[in-house]
Design a protein around this motif. Structure first.
Motif, PDB file in Angstrom:
ATOM      1  N   THR A 769       0.836  -1.211   0.000  1.00 49.88           N
ATOM      2  CA  THR A 769       0.000   0.000   0.000  1.00 49.88           C
ATOM      3  C   THR A 769       0.866   1.255   0.000  1.00 49.88           C
ATOM      4  N   ARG A 770       1.896   1.254   0.850  1.00 49.03           N
ATOM      5  CA  ARG A 770       2.771   2.441   0.906  1.00 49.03           C
ATOM      6  C   ARG A 770       3.496   2.657  -0.410  1.00 49.03           C
ATOM      7  N   HIS A 771       4.027   1.598  -1.019  1.00 45.34           N
ATOM      8  CA  HIS A 771       4.795   1.734  -2.270  1.00 45.34           C
ATOM      9  C   HIS A 771       3.908   2.178  -3.433  1.00 45.34           C
ATOM     10  N   ILE A 772       2.713   1.599  -3.538  1.00 47.68           N
ATOM     11  CA  ILE A 772       1.800   1.971  -4.629  1.00 47.68           C
ATOM     12  C   ILE A 772       1.339   3.410  -4.475  1.00 47.68           C
ATOM     13  N   SER A 773       1.032   3.803  -3.239  1.00 45.20           N
ATOM     14  CA  SER A 773       0.600   5.193  -3.013  1.00 45.20           C
ATOM     15  C   SER A 773       1.704   6.178  -3.394  1.00 45.20           C
ATOM     16  N   SER A 774       2.951   5.826  -3.070  1.00 45.33           N
ATOM     17  CA  SER A 774       4.056   6.737  -3.444  1.00 45.33           C
ATOM     18  C   SER A 774       4.203   6.853  -4.953  1.00 45.33           C
ATOM     19  N   LEU A 775       4.004   5.730  -5.695  1.00 38.94           N
ATOM     20  CA  LEU A 775       4.088   5.777  -7.165  1.00 38.94           C
ATOM     21  C   LEU A 775       2.972   6.645  -7.744  1.00 38.94           C
ATOM     22  N   ILE A 776       1.744   6.464  -7.220  1.00 37.09           N
ATOM     23  CA  ILE A 776       0.609   7.228  -7.772  1.00 37.09           C
ATOM     24  C   ILE A 776       0.777   8.715  -7.501  1.00 37.09           C
ATOM     25  N   TYR A 777       1.173   9.062  -6.252  1.00 39.28           N
ATOM     26  CA  TYR A 777       1.335  10.492  -5.949  1.00 39.28           C
ATOM     27  C   TYR A 777       2.507  11.093  -6.680  1.00 39.28           C
ATOM     28  N   LEU A 778       3.506  10.260  -6.968  1.00 41.84           N
ATOM     29  CA  LEU A 778       4.646  10.792  -7.731  1.00 41.84           C
ATOM     30  C   LEU A 778       4.237  11.181  -9.145  1.00 41.84           C
ATOM     31  N   GLN A 779       3.315  10.464  -9.752  1.00 45.40           N
ATOM     32  CA  GLN A 779       2.908  10.732 -11.136  1.00 45.40           C
ATOM     33  C   GLN A 779       1.717  11.691 -11.208  1.00 45.40           C
ATOM     34  N   PHE A 780       0.796  11.635 -10.244  1.00 43.77           N
ATOM     35  CA  PHE A 780      -0.419  12.464 -10.300  1.00 43.77           C
ATOM     36  C   PHE A 780      -0.540  13.300  -9.032  1.00 43.77           C
ATOM     37  N   GLU A 781       0.540  13.915  -8.645  1.00 38.91           N
ATOM     38  CA  GLU A 781       0.556  14.647  -7.396  1.00 38.91           C
ATOM     39  C   GLU A 781      -0.408  15.826  -7.414  1.00 38.91           C
ATOM     40  N   ARG A 782      -0.452  16.672  -8.488  1.00 38.62           N
ATOM     41  CA  ARG A 782      -1.298  17.862  -8.542  1.00 38.62           C
ATOM     42  C   ARG A 782      -2.776  17.490  -8.500  1.00 38.62           C
ATOM     43  N   LEU A 783      -3.113  16.406  -9.213  1.00 37.09           N
ATOM     44  CA  LEU A 783      -4.512  16.008  -9.304  1.00 37.09           C
ATOM     45  C   LEU A 783      -5.050  15.626  -7.901  1.00 37.09           C
ATOM     46  N   PHE A 784      -4.331  14.740  -7.213  1.00 37.18           N
ATOM     47  CA  PHE A 784      -4.860  14.255  -5.928  1.00 37.18           C
ATOM     48  C   PHE A 784      -4.585  15.223  -4.777  1.00 37.18           C
ATOM     49  N   PHE A 786      -5.031  18.523  -5.247  1.00 41.53           N
ATOM     50  CA  PHE A 786      -6.187  19.394  -5.392  1.00 41.53           C
ATOM     51  C   PHE A 786      -7.407  18.756  -4.729  1.00 41.53           C
ATOM     52  N   ASN A 787      -7.585  17.450  -4.954  1.00 39.67           N
ATOM     53  CA  ASN A 787      -8.720  16.724  -4.359  1.00 39.67           C
ATOM     54  C   ASN A 787      -8.639  16.761  -2.824  1.00 39.67           C
ATOM     55  N   ARG A 788      -7.412  16.639  -2.259  1.00 42.74           N
ATOM     56  CA  ARG A 788      -7.279  16.624  -0.812  1.00 42.74           C
ATOM     57  C   ARG A 788      -7.625  17.977  -0.213  1.00 42.74           C
ATOM     58  N   LYS A 859      -8.935   6.061  -6.330  1.00 42.38           N
ATOM     59  CA  LYS A 859      -8.651   7.471  -6.042  1.00 42.38           C
ATOM     60  C   LYS A 859      -9.269   8.386  -7.116  1.00 42.38           C
ATOM     61  N   TYR A 860      -9.179   7.949  -8.398  1.00 44.99           N
ATOM     62  CA  TYR A 860      -9.731   8.779  -9.487  1.00 44.99           C
ATOM     63  C   TYR A 860     -11.250   8.846  -9.391  1.00 44.99           C
ATOM     64  N   GLU A 861     -11.888   7.735  -9.041  1.00 44.17           N
ATOM     65  CA  GLU A 861     -13.343   7.741  -8.895  1.00 44.17           C
ATOM     66  C   GLU A 861     -13.760   8.701  -7.787  1.00 44.17           C
ATOM     67  N   SER A 862     -13.009   8.727  -6.692  1.00 50.11           N
ATOM     68  CA  SER A 862     -13.302   9.681  -5.623  1.00 50.11           C
ATOM     69  C   SER A 862     -13.132  11.109  -6.091  1.00 50.11           C
ATOM     70  N   PHE A 863     -12.106  11.344  -6.957  1.00 49.65           N
ATOM     71  CA  PHE A 863     -11.883  12.695  -7.501  1.00 49.65           C
ATOM     72  C   PHE A 863     -13.042  13.114  -8.402  1.00 49.65           C
ATOM     73  N   VAL A 864     -13.544  12.203  -9.268  1.00 41.72           N
ATOM     74  CA  VAL A 864     -14.654  12.517 -10.177  1.00 41.72           C
ATOM     75  C   VAL A 864     -15.906  12.836  -9.372  1.00 41.72           C
ATOM     76  N   GLN A 865     -16.170  12.082  -8.330  1.00 38.86           N
ATOM     77  CA  GLN A 865     -17.340  12.350  -7.489  1.00 38.86           C
ATOM     78  C   GLN A 865     -17.250  13.717  -6.839  1.00 38.86           C
ATOM     79  N   MET A 866     -16.036  14.119  -6.412  1.00 37.19           N
ATOM     80  CA  MET A 866     -15.871  15.454  -5.817  1.00 37.19           C
ATOM     81  C   MET A 866     -16.151  16.546  -6.841  1.00 37.19           C
ATOM     82  N   VAL A 867     -15.629  16.380  -8.047  1.00 39.58           N
ATOM     83  CA  VAL A 867     -15.830  17.413  -9.086  1.00 39.58           C
ATOM     84  C   VAL A 867     -17.303  17.519  -9.436  1.00 39.58           C
TER      85      VAL A 867
END
Length: 889
Positions: A769-784, A786-788, A859-867
């Protein structure tokens, strides 16, 4: 109607025997019946009633005098035997009174005029029924009439009824005679029947006379009714006539009266003369009685002295017999040989000496003899004999034990030699010792303190033999066992296959240890049992008969030979007391007997540990099974030996585990550890080997080892991972995954490993979980990011006000979407390549990539619901479109 006890011939014979035993001679039992001495009717007497037997006896006079009648009271002794209690002379019976207080009429009192204390009421007698009462009273009246010629006063009973009952039930005193066929018959004599009829007639005549007088008086009274004056005149005339007739009668009888008076004077003179003669005879008789009493007194004294002298001579003969010492026993006790052929004589002498000493002690000897000089001198002589014999026997046995063992030690054929394992055989030794088992038993009976030195001498001699046998056997056992020359090494950091001991077969090591226990543990138990019985310890048997837990020696002969069959001096089998105070003394002696032999067992354990430390598991199981088979408290040393072996094996195995943990911890000092650590797969091999060696024993030893090893492995893994934070999660993921893969099969059957398997699985998931989260935030940091920010503001302000906040406007949203999603294919491709590059194991990549895609899509589905909720009608890539993009990778 129940049979009356008056007809009981056995009762009459018992009464006759009791009367004869009391010293009465010529006294016959005429009538006997059971009564109760107490107050109340027969059925309700309870504890107040005392069972008695009343017997009417007749003593026939041999000098022509009248017969004498007696009433005897007999009671039952403690043995249910009749014995005389009281004696009444029937001539003193004055009154027979039936108690009016008893409604049954069965209780009566016999009054005698010669009772010493008239103030004490005579005893009351209660019969079973009226018939028994009438039979007894009628028999008493018969005897009074026949022998004493008078009837006592009868009170409380109707004489007419008694006479009528007598007619209906002719009372006879049965005389038992035997016919030719042996049966007894009842015969009533003619005299008895006449007496019965006479008593009946007397009773009836008394009643008839009273009736006739009453009738005459009544007739006279009837004649004068209504004519009182005439009647009175008539009476006066009759009175005058009678007086005249009496005067005339007197005048006519005057010569006769004179003649009678002269006769009376002559008789008076004769009586005076007779009285004088009687006084003279009485004086002479009194002097004669005194002379006779003096003679009888002297004769009684002489007779008593004669009886006493005879009894004294008998007692002195018995005492002298006790004090006599047979010559053959004295010779055996003071100077006899202890050779096997003479042992029967020695045992007989011991038995005699023990019995002689006991016979001169209270209570076997009367206390009045204890202080006699002869008895005291004889006791001192017997004590001297005892001391001499005990000293000689003890010295012989000490030398005998030492010579037996020295002979066996000097013969090398008794011990294991090169190329030949020799099983210890003590059958001959025990057979020779058993010859003196009874002697030891008698020595204990004579002087218990002599056993201490004998036990020490036996223990010292046999200890040398046992230690020599164990040492030679253990040395040859190790020399003849084929085992790998190089010791097995586990969990080292080197990858060389030559250091892995899993391929070497070391089963011969544990087999050698098992053989050592198989040979010597039953031997030690048998020696302990033999020693306890041979040396007269009063303790329970060490090896219960038929015990399945103890391996028997194959060459030890019949097990029944070890049963000494010891008996006490009286010839009785000994029954040991399980709570004997000698148990502690026995265990101390066994410690001295077997001490030192444990060193050879320790040597075998240490030798096996050096060849293969994992064999400690098999040896621990073997020791545990033998330990569970030793249940007897008296085999204390054997249990202690097995406990020490178990502890030593546990310590050796713990040392191996500590060394393995030390090898694991050394990996921590190596710099930049990547990939799967070496000890992870090696531990799986080690665990598999350990499970092969456990063989059904308790798992405590191995479970503790698993806990210590795996805890050290996980702690070391965490430290290695923390040394480089960039690759920390990758190291954890790969090693935890390798741990689960290598132990999957064992974890299904071993609960302890299953616990650590689940722990590794949880740590693996967290690292993923920690490693995957670091990879996702490294590539889509601005997107998530903003959601946070938006999610954080929803807790403080309304949703419709968020688009008007600084940095969160719709324009800012469009910029974030354009920068993050415009080249979505390239961004996901870059994340895919980065994940693939960080892993050293290709097997883990597919599962991790699937986890990564799922995590990103959530994470992306949660972002779409927020928008959709905050920025209404704002265009954005749908979740379905994102799934299609992810599916292409």
């Amino acid at each position: 109607m129940a049979k009356s006890s008056a007809d009981d011939a056995e009762l009459r014979r018992a009464c006759a025997a009791a009367v004869a035993a009391s010293g009465a001679r010529g006294e016959d039992v005429a009538f006997s019946i059971r009564v109760a001495k107490g107050r109340g009717i027969f059925e309700k007497l309870g504890r107040l009633a005392k069972p008695r037997v009343l017997a009417l006896t007749v003593k026939q006079s041999s000098r022509g005098e009248a017969n004498k009648a007696f009433l005897r009271v007999l009671k039952y002794s403690s043995g249910a035997v009749l014995e005389p209690a009281k004696l009444y002379k029937l001539k003193h019976l004055t009154k027979v009174e039936v108690i009016s207080n008893d409604p049954s009429g069965c209780t009566f009192v016999l009054g005698f005029d010669n009772l010493r204390s008239q103030s004490v009421a005579p005893p009351q007698w209660t019969m079973r029924n009226i018939d028994d009462r009438n039979r007894l009273l009628f028999c008493i009246l018969n005897m009074c009439k026949e022998i004493l010629s008078y009837l006592p006063k009868v009170v409380g009973i109707d004489i007419v009824e008694l006479a009528l009952w007598a007619k209906e039930n002719t009372l006879t005193i049965d005389n038992q005679v035997s016919t030719q066929d042996g049966h007894e018959t009842s015969v009533a004599t003619q005299t008895e029947r006449k007496v019965t009829v006479t008593v009946e007639n007397d009773l009836v005549s008394q009643a008839k006379e009273e009736e006739e007088d009453m009738e005459a008086l009544l007739d006279t009274y009837v004649m004068g009714i209504g004519e009182a004056d005439a009647f009175s005149e008539r009476l006066k005339q009759e009175l005058v006539a009678l007086e005249a007739a009496n005067v005339y009668q007197l005048l006519e009888s005057e010569p006769l009266i004179e003649e009678v008076l002269q006769g009376l004077d002559a008789a008076s003179a004769t009586v005076d003369d007779m009285d004088e003669w009687l006084r003279i005879f009485n004086l002479k008789l009194r002097h004669m009685r005194e002379d006779i009493a003096s003679i009888e007194s002297r004769n009684n004294g002489l007779e008593m002295q004669s009886v006493n002298n005879k009894s004294l001579m008998e007692e002195l003969d018995k005492l002298l017999e006790r004090l006599r010492i047979p010559q053959e026993f004295a010779a055996s006790l003071t100077g006899g040989s202890f050779e096997e052929s003479r042992m029967l004589k020695n045992v007989e002498a011991c038995e005699w000496l023990t019995g002689a000493i006991r016979s001169l002690e209270v209570p076997n000897l009367d206390p009045c003899y204890v202080n006699m000089r002869a008895v005291r001198e004889k006791k001192a002589e017997l004590e001297k004999l005892k001391t001499t014999f005990v000293r000689r026997a003890s010295e012989f046995l000490r030398n005998y034990f030492s010579s037996l063992v020295d002979f066996m030690i000097s013969d090398k054929s008794y011990f294991s030699q090169r190329g030949q394992l020799k099983r210890p055989d003590h059958a001959d030794l025990r057979y020779k010792c058993r010859t003196y088992a009874r002697l030891l038993q008698h020595l204990k009976s004579l002087d218990k303190s002599c056993l201490g030195p004998l036990r020490k001498a036996y223990c010292h001699s046999l200890n040398l033999l046992l230690r020599r046998e164990a040492r030679e056997f253990a040395n040859e056992l190790r020399a003849s066992t084929k085992a790998p020359k190089n010791p097995a090494v586990w969990l080292e950091g080197s990858n060389g296959s030559g250091h892995n001991g899993s391929s070497a077969d070391t089963s011969t090591v544990s087999d050698a240890y098992s053989k050592m226990l198989t040979i010597f543990i039953p031997l030690l138990v048998d020696e302990s049992s033999f020693f306890a019985h041979f040396m007269c310890f009063e303790v329970p048997a060490l090896v219960p008969a038929g015990s399945p837990n103890v391996n028997k020696s194959k060459s030890g002969g019949n097990d029944a030979d070890d049963d000494l069959g010891l008996m006490d001096p009286d010839g009785n089998d000994l029954k040991p007391d399980s709570t004997s105070a000698e148990l502690g003394t026995l265990n101390e002696a066994l410690q001295e007997l077997l001490d030192g032999i444990q060193e050879d067992f320790y040597a075998v354990v240490d030798w096996a540990y050096k060849i293969d430390p994992l064999r400690c598991i098999s040896m621990h199981g073997i020791t545990e099974r033998y330990l569970s088979g030793q249940k007897a408290d008296a085999a204390g040393f054997v249990r202690k030996l097995l406990d020490d072996l178990e502890s030593r094996i546990s310590v050796q195995f713990s040392r191996f585990i500590d060394e393995a943990c030390h090898q694991i911890e050394r990996n921590e000092r190596n710099v930049r550890q990547t990939g799967i650590l070496a000890y992870i797969p090696r531990f799986a091999v080690l665990a598999s080997r350990m499970e092969q060696y456990i063989q059904g024993q308790s798992r405590d030893l191995i479970d503790k080892a698993y806990t210590k090893l795996v805890s050290t492995m996980f702690a070391t893994l965490e430290k290695i991972a923390q040394s480089d934070p960039k690759t920390a999660d990758i190291v954890l993921i790969e090693n935890y995954a390798a741990f689960q893969n290598s132990l999957y099969d064992l974890a299904n059957v071993v609960p302890t490993l299953a616990k650590f398997y689940h722990q590794a699985s949880e740590s693996y998931e967290l690292a993923c979980t920690r490693h995957i989260s670091s990879l996702i935030y490294l590539q889509f940091e601005r997107l998530f990011q903003f959601n946070r920010k938006v999610e954080e503001l929803t807790y403080t302000i309304a949703a419709e006000e968020i688009p008007f906040q600084l940095g969160l406007s719709k324009t800012d949203l469009r910029r974030v979407l354009k920068s993050s999603l415009s080249g979505i294919d390239r961004s996901i491709g870059a994340m895919y390549r980065r994940l693939q590059k960080t892993l050293t194991s290709d097997e883990l990549f597919p599962s991790l990539w699937d986890k990564c895609k799922k995590e990103f899509l959530d994470k992306y589905e949660s972002f779409v619901q927020m928008v959709t909720r905050i920025y209404v009608n704002e265009p954005i890539m749908s979740v379905a479109e994102m799934k299609e993009v992810l599916a292409s990778f």
